[in-house]
Write an enzyme that holds these catalytic residues in place. Structure first.
Site, PDB file in Angstrom:
ATOM      1  N   LYS A 225     -12.239  -6.056   3.688  1.00  0.00           N
ATOM      2  CA  LYS A 225     -11.162  -7.019   3.400  1.00  0.00           C
ATOM      3  C   LYS A 225     -11.560  -8.386   3.929  1.00  0.00           C
ATOM      4  CE  LYS A 225      -8.780  -5.249   7.458  1.00  0.00           C
ATOM      5  NZ  LYS A 225      -7.727  -4.436   7.983  1.00  0.00           N
TER       6      LYS A 225
ATOM      7  N   LYS B 190      -6.315  -8.860  -2.370  1.00  0.00           N
ATOM      8  CA  LYS B 190      -5.681  -8.061  -1.316  1.00  0.00           C
ATOM      9  C   LYS B 190      -4.208  -8.454  -1.350  1.00  0.00           C
ATOM     10  CE  LYS B 190      -5.950  -6.605   3.494  1.00  0.00           C
ATOM     11  NZ  LYS B 190      -4.514  -6.391   3.620  1.00  0.00           N
TER      12      LYS B 190
ATOM     13  N   PHE C  54      -4.635   0.618  -7.651  1.00  0.00           N
ATOM     14  CA  PHE C  54      -6.063   0.300  -7.566  1.00  0.00           C
ATOM     15  C   PHE C  54      -6.959   1.518  -7.454  1.00  0.00           C
ATOM     16  CE2 PHE C  54      -4.127  -0.946  -3.388  1.00  0.00           C
ATOM     17  CZ  PHE C  54      -4.591   0.119  -2.625  1.00  0.00           C
TER      18      PHE C  54
ATOM     19  N   ARG D  88       2.064   4.425   3.751  1.00  0.00           N
ATOM     20  CA  ARG D  88       0.760   4.401   4.417  1.00  0.00           C
ATOM     21  C   ARG D  88       0.670   5.433   5.530  1.00  0.00           C
ATOM     22  NH1 ARG D  88      -2.768  -0.551   6.170  1.00  0.00           N
ATOM     23  NH2 ARG D  88      -3.935   0.420   7.833  1.00  0.00           N
TER      24      ARG D  88
END
Ligand code: AMP
Length: 560
Positions: free
Chosen positions: A418, A250, A340, A270
């Site tokens: 996460k 992460k 990713f 984001r």
């Protein structure tokens, strides 16, 4: 042409009821009467956004510009405006009062009150957003003054709230999606899917009206809502739940969604804002390192320090926000890219493909230099090893991803988990406070925190906390601190007698020049008021410094 007064009346009705079903019904019936152009703006308006996040436009009206415009349009003084704000706690109420009071004495009293259409208001906001350069402030003022001069009190109430993009009528994306579905007899799932692919409620509403929702697909140039992760408690538990997991670091950076068509590259943050101009090296990494004519890629941009470790989050934000002198900042804060995921390739949407397949395609097209390493495993020891590596390298922890899962745009689900260290809390002394704004204007809403320096005994600032405080606590805290106010400082700030200790949780401690301690907390939130603790028991700067040194495997001060 639908009048803005009609829209304002709708907002008032919606504001006055609390049930979301009733709100949805009112909105649905309003939407069903709108034409295409109006339908493009109203669904965003009701959520308090003048433009969808992905739009090229940013409104950029601050409270002081708004109050100035109101003062001039309504013939009130700034002091009068501040007083009404303190009393009502609502910019909308301020605008309504000022306009009502100003009417008899201004030319606008000759205007009927419903002369503005929804599209008139939208086009003025568009002019405001387009204003740039030295004269932009004046241009913004001109259009705001025009709007307030033309508006009646009810319209002014919602124009003011829209200008600050805070509608406060209790309508979020969920209600708008349901209302669109209801208005145009579409399935709520189809509406949601369309929205996750486009991030534009107005466009979704238009397509729903035309019966063409199914045409909304992932498309180059239009940001897709990003897939999000849930927090996992620990590695063995999360892994047991997922079975086999694709494990990645992460990274401690900021999310980027990259759209490539030939040599044309566009980057979204984001929050789906366009940030291409600020990140030139990400553009070149993709131009040079992605062998695909067209693709939508997902990844993390990381600011790399001289020692190769990621720089604190605030540094990377400087890159994302930078509009001028980009090259210079890029030299000071260079970025790395770790891709990713891939959700679109060569004309084909990969949203419904399993991660395993998306990863295979990503590896096919992307240079390993810009690829996040991934390991597929069901062994908790292996995951623990990757986690340690990530922490030692200065990153946040690991992500566990289900290899069979599709790309769930806009969803925070169990397919991405996460795992990161739990941060400690600090017990800090409250030394100041700030009166809130808007609905919270009559409450002390944020609190200045300090930590005692063990050498001097002085209290040194480490920042402000405003999160983790609900309405009930606001009232209690205001009562508590009212008696402790020492000095009413500039504007909304007060100094309070250092007596109360807050236990504050946070994500990270950063070095900072903004506060006298030299440190700042990232994402502080009030965990508890420690009435059980005396001033002497507050955490000292020594502890702040040692937490800073040990977090994320950072070496302690003075070591190599
Ligand atoms: P959080 O912001 O704590 O909810 O964590 C989710 C964020 O972690 C994502 O939005 C990404 O910006 C970031 N991130 C870092 N590394 C990865 C990764 N390997 N996969 C997905 N997200 C990642």
């Amino acid at each position: 042409m639908t009048s803005f007064l009609g829209f304002a009346e709708l907002c008032k009705k919606i504001e006055e009821i609390s049930g979301s079903i009733e709100k949805t019904d009112l909105l649905a019936s309003f939407l069903s009467d709108l034409d295409g152009a109006e339908l493009s703006v109203v669904p965003s308006f009701v959520t308090g956004s003048v433009f969808p996040a992905s739009s090229k436009h940013l409104l950029g009206v601050g409270p002081s510009t708004l109050y100035d415009a109101l003062a001039k349009a309504g013939g009130s003084s700034t002091k009068e405006i501040q007083d009404i704000l303190r009393r009502t706690g609502d910019v909308g109420a301020v605008a309504a009062e000022v306009v009502a009071k100003g009417r008899p004495s201004t030319l606008s009293s000759f205007i009927g009150g419903d002369s503005l259409s929804i599209l008139d208001v939208y086009s003025r906001f568009l002019e405001i957003a387009r204003a740039s350069g030295k004269r932009s402030q004046g241009v913004k003022m001109k259009h705001l003054r025009y709007l307030f001069a033309e508006a009646g009190p009810l319209e002014a109430r919602y124009i003011a709230r829209l200008a600050l993009e805070d509608m406060r009528i209790g309508v979020g994306e969920g209600i708008v999606r349901d209302a669109i579905a209801k208005a145009f007899a579409a399935s709520p799932d189809d509406v949601e899917r369309g929205y996750n692919f486009t991030g534009d409620l107005g466009l979704v509403a238009r397509r729903a009206k035309e019966g063409r929702l199914f045409e909304l697909k992932a498309e180059i140039g239009r940001p897709i809502k990003m897939m999000l992760a849930t927090i996992g408690a620990d590695i063995p538990g999360s892994l047991a739940e997922m079975g086999t997991a694709a494990v990645e670091w992460k990274f401690d950076g900021s999310r980027v969604q990259i759209h490539k068509r030939g040599d044309e590259i566009e980057i979204f943050s984001r929050r789906l804002e366009r940030v291409t101009g600020s990140l030139p090296e990400i553009v070149s990494f993709v131009r040079e390192g992605v062998r695909a004519e067209s693709a939508i890629l997902d990844g993390e941009a990381v600011a790399r320090g001289e020692d190769g470790r990621p720089l604190p989050f605030q540094e990377i934000l400087k890159r994302f926000r930078r509009k001028y002198k980009v090259e210079r900042t890029a030299r000071l804060i260079p970025l790395e890219l770790f891709l990713f995921d891939i959700v679109y390739l060569g004309g084909r949407s990969l949203i419904d493909e399993p991660l395993r397949e998306r990863r295979r395609l990503l590896e096919e097209v992307a240079d390993p230099k810009i690829l996040a390493a991934q390991m597929v495993t069901c062994d908790p020891e292996v995951v623990a090893g990757i986690y340690q590596e990530a922490i030692v390298a200065g990153h946040e922890g690991v992500m566990l991803k289900s290899p069979a899962s599709p790309y769930a745009a806009g969803k925070r689900g169990k397919n991405w988990v996460k795992i990161k260290p739990v941060m400690e809390t600090l017990d800090l002394v409250v030394v100041g406070a700030r009166w809130g704004e808007g609905r919270r204007a009559t409450y002390l809403g944020s609190f200045r925190l300090a930590s005692p320096d063990p050498d001097t005994g002085r209290l040194e600032d480490v920042g402000w906390v405003a999160t983790g405080i609900n309405d009930e606590m606001l009232a209690e805290l205001t009562d508590l601190f009212r008696d402790l106010v020492l000095v009413s400082g500039e504007g909304m700030e007060v100094e309070v007698k250092p007596e109360v200790i807050f236990e504050v949780a946070f994500e990270e401690i950063q070095k900072s020049k903004s506060y006298s301690s030299g440190y700042a907390l990232r994402f502080p939130r009030l965990a508890r008021v420690r009435d059980d603790k005396a001033l002497e028991e507050a955490d000292s700067l020594e502890r702040v410094a040692s937490l800073y040194a040990t977090q994320r495997g950072r070496d302690g001060p003075g070591s190599g």
